[in-house]
Design a protein around this motif. Sequence first.
Motif, short mmCIF file in Angstrom:
data_model
loop_
_atom_site.label_atom_id
_atom_site.label_comp_id
_atom_site.label_asym_id
_atom_site.label_seq_id
_atom_site.Cartn_x
_atom_site.Cartn_y
_atom_site.Cartn_z
N SER A 165 -19.35 36.19 7.84
CA SER A 165 -18.61 36.36 6.61
C SER A 165 -17.44 37.30 6.90
CB SER A 165 -19.52 36.96 5.53
OG SER A 165 -18.85 37.02 4.28
N VAL A 166 -16.25 36.92 6.46
CA VAL A 166 -15.04 37.69 6.78
C VAL A 166 -14.30 38.02 5.50
CG1 VAL A 166 -12.94 37.79 8.17
CG2 VAL A 166 -14.89 36.40 8.96
N ASP A 167 -14.14 39.32 5.23
CA ASP A 167 -13.46 39.73 3.99
C ASP A 167 -11.98 39.35 3.98
OD1 ASP A 167 -15.76 40.79 2.93
OD2 ASP A 167 -15.41 42.79 3.75
N THR A 168 -11.31 39.64 5.09
CA THR A 168 -9.87 39.36 5.16
C THR A 168 -9.50 38.97 6.58
OG1 THR A 168 -9.41 41.03 3.46
CG2 THR A 168 -7.55 40.25 4.76
N LEU A 169 -8.82 37.84 6.72
CA LEU A 169 -8.30 37.45 8.03
C LEU A 169 -6.84 37.85 8.08
CD1 LEU A 169 -10.60 35.02 7.40
CD2 LEU A 169 -9.79 34.35 9.66
N ASP A 170 -6.52 38.68 9.05
CA ASP A 170 -5.15 39.18 9.17
C ASP A 170 -4.88 39.48 10.64
OD1 ASP A 170 -2.64 40.18 8.74
OD2 ASP A 170 -3.34 42.17 8.15
N ALA A 171 -4.30 38.51 11.34
CA ALA A 171 -4.00 38.67 12.76
C ALA A 171 -2.65 38.02 13.03
CB ALA A 171 -5.09 38.03 13.61
N GLU A 172 -2.18 38.18 14.26
CA GLU A 172 -0.92 37.55 14.65
C GLU A 172 -1.08 36.03 14.58
OE1 GLU A 172 2.14 37.25 18.48
OE2 GLU A 172 0.38 38.56 18.55
N LYS A 173 -0.15 35.38 13.91
CA LYS A 173 -0.27 33.94 13.69
C LYS A 173 0.33 33.15 14.86
CE LYS A 173 -0.06 34.41 8.67
NZ LYS A 173 -0.08 35.89 8.71
N PRO A 174 -0.37 32.12 15.34
CA PRO A 174 0.20 31.21 16.34
C PRO A 174 1.39 30.46 15.76
CG PRO A 174 -2.19 30.93 16.16
CD PRO A 174 -1.75 31.78 15.00
N PHE A 175 2.14 29.80 16.63
CA PHE A 175 3.40 29.16 16.24
C PHE A 175 3.26 28.22 15.05
CE2 PHE A 175 6.24 25.44 16.72
CZ PHE A 175 7.44 26.07 16.40
N LEU A 176 2.31 27.27 15.11
CA LEU A 176 2.19 26.27 14.05
C LEU A 176 1.80 26.88 12.71
CD1 LEU A 176 0.51 23.28 15.94
CD2 LEU A 176 2.94 23.61 15.39
N MET A 177 1.06 27.98 12.75
CA MET A 177 0.67 28.65 11.50
C MET A 177 1.85 29.40 10.90
SD MET A 177 -3.21 29.91 12.34
CE MET A 177 -3.62 30.19 10.63
N ARG A 178 2.84 29.71 11.70
CA ARG A 178 4.05 30.33 11.16
C ARG A 178 4.89 29.30 10.41
NH1 ARG A 178 5.95 33.82 16.49
NH2 ARG A 178 4.07 35.10 16.63
N LEU A 179 4.66 28.03 10.70
CA LEU A 179 5.35 26.97 9.95
C LEU A 179 4.57 26.73 8.66
CD1 LEU A 179 6.26 24.62 12.93
CD2 LEU A 179 7.72 26.29 11.78
N ASP A 180 3.61 25.81 8.69
CA ASP A 180 2.83 25.62 7.46
C ASP A 180 1.42 25.10 7.74
OD1 ASP A 180 3.28 23.03 8.16
OD2 ASP A 180 4.08 22.39 6.23
N LEU A 181 0.90 25.31 8.94
CA LEU A 181 -0.49 24.98 9.20
C LEU A 181 -1.35 25.87 8.30
CD1 LEU A 181 -1.82 23.02 11.31
CD2 LEU A 181 -2.37 25.07 12.63
N PRO A 182 -2.40 25.30 7.64
CA PRO A 182 -3.21 26.10 6.71
C PRO A 182 -3.71 27.40 7.33
CG PRO A 182 -3.81 23.79 6.55
CD PRO A 182 -2.84 23.90 7.70
N ILE A 183 -3.56 28.50 6.58
CA ILE A 183 -3.92 29.83 7.08
C ILE A 183 -5.20 30.30 6.39
CG2 ILE A 183 -3.18 32.23 7.28
CD1 ILE A 183 -0.29 31.21 7.06
#
Length: 298
Positions: A165-183
Amino acid sequence: MRSEFAISIIISLVFLSLGFLLLHYGQINYGISFFVFLPFIIGYISGNSTIQTISIWGHLISLSIFFVLLYFGGLEGMVCILMAIPLIVLAIAFGIVIKYIIKTFFRPYTEKQNTIKSTIIPFLIFLVFGFAEEQLTKNDSYVIDVTSEIILPYSPMEVYDHIKSVDTLDAEKPFLMRLDLPIPQKCVLVAEKVGALRTCYFKGGKIVERITELKKGEILKMDIIDYQLNGKKWLGFKEASYIFEDIGVGYCKLIRSTTYTSELYPRFYWRTLEKIGIQQQHEYVFKNLNKDLERMEL
């Protein structure tokens, strides 16, 4: 020259729009007919132009307009568009080359061709091919498993406690996630038992999982029973799992697997791109997990 330019833009926009409408309303599928045959026809028709360079520029501009409208209209995401562009452009180029060869070696025949027929007939052939492909591949989708792994300097139980169980996911985003891959933003586990639900919330949707196998610090396996993500009608999700391997000296190998279905064709092209997208989501989860474990030591 202006008429050649305008006609090329109109033809491309009309053909692409009609093709996408058929796709959107389920009359054809996300297959070879749309991604290969339709752009091939557009390229082939470009070869009819007496001023080919102007015609080709017109088609390229219409492609740009079409993709911009898809993106800002919320019909497709940037990642999907970028993945489709190389395939579509190659198909257009192939159509231009084939038409050039025909015009070069069969000039008397091509000079007699009626412009309307040489434009409409290929599109009618596309419709026949598209409808036939949709019927032949109806409800047919590929099941693919993508696996990623990471070695962490923590015990399997410590890793398990921070991933269940993860309260908050907050890490450096890979390239495709910086576009619009679901985060992914957080994952909530109702209870640590078989049958319990684990819901992962994304920016723009969620995935609901039901636990099918659970051994603390060893395995967490889930069936995906519901997913609501923006777009991605061609993509489905079936299973997700985490395997925790004790490799000694306080280290754990975490193996993350996602099983999904895809309706995209041709498979030789889309398989690799789909795998990259899912692996980047795995990478994002791993980075966040590593951050959470490091915070635990502070």
